[in-house]
Write an enzyme that holds these catalytic residues in place. Sequence first.
Site, PDB file in Angstrom:
ATOM      1  N   TYR A  20       0.827  -1.199   0.000  1.00 17.57           N
ATOM      2  CA  TYR A  20       0.000   0.000   0.000  1.00 17.57           C
ATOM      3  C   TYR A  20       0.865   1.254   0.000  1.00 17.57           C
ATOM      4  CZ  TYR A  20      -3.580   3.365   1.376  1.00 17.57           C
ATOM      5  OH  TYR A  20      -4.432   4.452   1.408  1.00 17.57           O
ATOM      6  N   LYS A  37       1.150   4.100  -3.022  1.00 16.64           N
ATOM      7  CA  LYS A  37       0.776   5.494  -2.849  1.00 16.64           C
ATOM      8  C   LYS A  37       1.954   6.434  -3.121  1.00 16.64           C
ATOM      9  CE  LYS A  37      -3.560   4.964  -2.041  1.00 16.64           C
ATOM     10  NZ  LYS A  37      -4.566   5.447  -3.030  1.00 16.64           N
TER      11      LYS A  37
END
Length: 255
Positions: free
Chosen positions: A154, A158
Amino acid sequence: MTDLTDLTGRTALVTGGGSGLGAAIATALHGAGARVVLVGRDRGRLAEVAGRLGERTRTASCDVADESAVERLRTELAEEEISVLVNNAGVPGPVAPLTEISVDDWDAVFDVNVRGTFLLCRAFLPAMVARGAGDVVNLASVSGKRPLANRTPYCASKMAVLGLTSTLAFEVGPAGVSVNSLSPGPVLGPRMERNLRLEAQRRGVPVEVAEEAFVSRAALGRMVTEEEVGRAVLAMLAMPGMCGADVDLSAGMVA
């Protein structure tokens, strides 16, 4: 003086629009007068949000990670003048040490969070560039800017969105198109509740203890809300001089 928060006459496409942040962002845009196109994979959820918003809404089913599906979406919306693109669709991925993460789980996160953002930008930017105007808001995260143990897919995805945003701004900015990113901190809602449960299980502590560990790192001592994220998108659209920027909306979250 022109009210830059009045989006009357503009059409905004919001991915992941059937729930959570996507629904909140769509609600804010609709409230400011925009026509909203809700995009997602769950037709039922999209219809529910559209029904709640009422007029000036449209839904379209699409897996943002599927190149063919995105091309079909572009064709389906050919008559719409999309002037605001909000790339919100995203998945949280596994909560585990990197050495325990499978390649499939890693790829699944990047497919939606990064590939999806790339595909939507590639599909809808040409028309904005041709018109000489438009806004793209990519949803990143404070987790792309600071360490968050056991969330490598994650966080890495990002950070990739941040890099995509800053570089793309220089590609299309000269044509009058603004590209920016919004980085929320932990947001109250089902996704954060799921992450806190997993983190609590991993640490062998109550969920309340895991939550306190998160909010204790925020200057305001709390998480942000979905409504605040929607309002932040409106604020970004009201700043036409901003391009290639990342806005931190984390209640003062620090590493």
